[in-house]
Design an enzyme around this catalytic site. Sequence first.
Site, PDB file in Angstrom:
ATOM      1  N   LYS A 101       0.822  -1.212   0.000  1.00 51.54           N
ATOM      2  CA  LYS A 101       0.000   0.000   0.000  1.00 51.54           C
ATOM      3  C   LYS A 101       0.862   1.271   0.000  1.00 51.54           C
ATOM      4  O   LYS A 101       0.423   2.320  -0.447  1.00 51.54           O
ATOM      5  CB  LYS A 101      -0.971  -0.011   1.160  1.00 51.54           C
ATOM      6  CG  LYS A 101      -2.047  -1.088   0.953  1.00 51.54           C
ATOM      7  CD  LYS A 101      -3.166  -1.018   1.961  1.00 51.54           C
ATOM      8  CE  LYS A 101      -4.284  -1.991   1.611  1.00 51.54           C
ATOM      9  NZ  LYS A 101      -3.884  -3.402   1.758  1.00 51.54           N
TER      10      LYS A 101
HETATM   11  C1  LIG Z   1      -4.442  -4.447   1.109  1.00 49.79           C
HETATM   12  C2  LIG Z   1      -3.680  -5.735   1.000  1.00 49.79           C
HETATM   13  C3  LIG Z   1      -4.053  -6.749   0.095  1.00 49.79           C
HETATM   14  C4  LIG Z   1      -5.288  -6.657  -0.764  1.00 49.79           C
HETATM   15  O1  LIG Z   1      -5.194  -5.694  -1.766  1.00 49.79           O
HETATM   16  P1  LIG Z   1      -6.489  -5.175  -2.539  1.00 49.79           P
HETATM   17  O2  LIG Z   1      -6.035  -4.031  -3.321  1.00 49.79           O
HETATM   18  O3  LIG Z   1      -7.485  -4.791  -1.468  1.00 49.79           O
HETATM   19  O4  LIG Z   1      -6.996  -6.312  -3.371  1.00 49.79           O
HETATM   20  C5  LIG Z   1      -3.252  -7.878   0.011  1.00 49.79           C
HETATM   21  N1  LIG Z   1      -2.178  -8.036   0.798  1.00 49.79           N
HETATM   22  C6  LIG Z   1      -1.787  -7.091   1.681  1.00 49.79           C
HETATM   23  C7  LIG Z   1      -0.603  -7.344   2.536  1.00 49.79           C
HETATM   24  C8  LIG Z   1      -2.524  -5.902   1.809  1.00 49.79           C
HETATM   25  O5  LIG Z   1      -2.134  -4.974   2.707  1.00 49.79           O
END
Ligand SMILES: *Cc1c(COP(=O)(O)O)cnc(C)c1O
Length: 479
Positions: A121
Site C-alpha cells: 500500500k
Molecule cells: C491491502 C492488502 C491486500 C489486498 O489488496 P487489494 O487491493 O485490497 O486487493 C493484500 N495483501 C496485503 C498485505 C494488503 O495490505
Amino acid sequence: MKYISTRAANTPDIERKLFCQILLEGLAPDGGLYLPEQYPQIDDAALTRLRKVYHEQGYALLAFEILSLYIDDIPAADLRALCEKTYTTEVFGTGEIVPLRHVEDGLWIEALSNGPTLAFKDMAMQLLGNLFEYELGRRGEELNIFGATSGDTGSAAEYAMRGKKGVRVFMTSPQGRMSPFQQAQMFSLMDANICNIAVKGVFDDCQDLVKAVSNDLEFKRKYKIGTVNSINWARLLAQVVYYFAGYIQATESNSQRVSFSVPSGNFGNVCAGHVARMMGLPIAKLVVATNENDVLDEFFRTGVYRVRGTADTHETSSPSMDISKASNFERFVFDLLGRNGARTKALFADAINTHGRFDLSADPLFTKAASTYGFVSGKSTHANRIQTIRETWNQHGFVIDTHTADGLKVALEYREPGVSMIVLETALPIKFASTIVEALGREPECPAKFAGIEALPRRVLDIDADVAVVKALIAKECA
Ligand SMILES: *Cc1c(COP(=O)(O)O)cnc(C)c1O
C-alpha cells in the site's frame, strides 16, 4: 484526460472531471467509482521507450511517464518533481524500487513491500501523500482524513501523511486486534498531525463510526472530512506503474508476455493490473488469488457475485484480504459490460442492495472475463499458506508473508510454458510474525530500521465505539 463515473448514463451531457477534481474524493456523487473515459494506448514503440526510461532513468521517471497520460491539470515539471520526491532509494530501500526476485525458471516475485510500512500500500499511498499536500497547498485548503483500519491501510496512510502540510489523519482501529508489529508501527508515530484512536470493538465498529461521521454532512463539511480508501483513483493509478516495471524487468523484448498473480481483497491491486493490460501491456493472465474470503474467486469461477455478511466473513492468517465485498470490483464490471453505466448501476445499486448478489453466469459477456480480459482465480486456506511458506523456505531459502503465500499458491495453478509468472509480494513476513513461527518454527527477520520498534513510546487514544466521542475528539484537535 477526463474521468467518468461507472454509474453514469452514457448521454452527451455526462459529467466529466479532471484528475485533481477527483483526487480528494471517494465515490462519485451517484455512488459509482471514477474511471478514465478511455485507456491511453501504449504501442510497441511507446513500450520500448518506457523500457529505456526505466532502465536509464529509473522508477520515478517511469511513474512520471505513465501518470502524465492520465493527469492534465498538474504542470509536467511539478508532476515530475512529485514522482521524484516519492520514489526514492531512501524511502523504498532499493534503486529499482520494485526489484524482481528470481524464484525459478519462469517464476518471479515482485517486491512491493520495502516502503515505510512494509506493505504494497506504500507504493500508492506515498505518492498520494505528496499529491494531497501539493493540491491542498495550491487551493489553500485543509483536509482531515478520517478512516478505519485493521492494519495495513491505516499505517500506510499515516506514514504517507505524517508531517504533511494541510492534512491531519484520524485513524480508528479495533483495540488489541492488529498484529503487535502493526500496532507498534502506528502507535509509535509522534507527529502532531497523526491521531491514533483505538476503539473498543471490532473492525466493523470502526467502519460504522466512519460511516456515521460521513453521513453527518454538516459535520463533514465543517471539519473537511475526507478518506483515503482503496477506491481513490489516484491510488489505483499509482499501482499501474509497478505492473509496467515488473513486465520490463522480467522481459527483454515486447513480444514476450507475462502473467501476474495478485493476492486480492478489495480488488484495488489487481484492478491496476487490468488497467495496465487495457493500455496494451502484454499481460497474458491476471490471477486473482483470495483466501477463505472468496467473494472474487466465486465470481470468476461461476459468474455469481455474492456479498458476504459479517457472520460469513472469516478472520484469517492473511487478514488484509479479509473482505465481505470487493470495493473496486465495480470498475472491472463496468468494463466487462461494455462500459454500460446504467447496467452497472442496476447491478451494484439495485441488485446488491436488495438481494446482496447478482448473477452474470447466463450472460455471454461473462465468458469474456477470462477470454478477453485474462482473469482467472483461485483461493487458499490457512493450511495452504503454511505449506507454501514452508516449501518456499525449504526449496528456495527465503521467507514469504501469508498474503504473498496466497498469491504464490494460486500462481502455481496457472503457469503456462513460455509465459513468465510474476507473483506480487504484498507484505513482508515480519508484519505477520506469528504465522511464520507456526510455519517455520522461528521468527522472521526484522528490517534494521524497525529494530526495537515494539518498545518505543506510544501515542494512542482509547475510546468506546461512540460517535459523539469521536466527533468531540475531531472538533477538539481542529480547534
Ligand atoms: C491491502 C492488502 C491486500 C489486498 O489488496 P487489494 O487491493 O485490497 O486487493 C493484500 N495483501 C496485503 C498485505 C494488503 O495490505
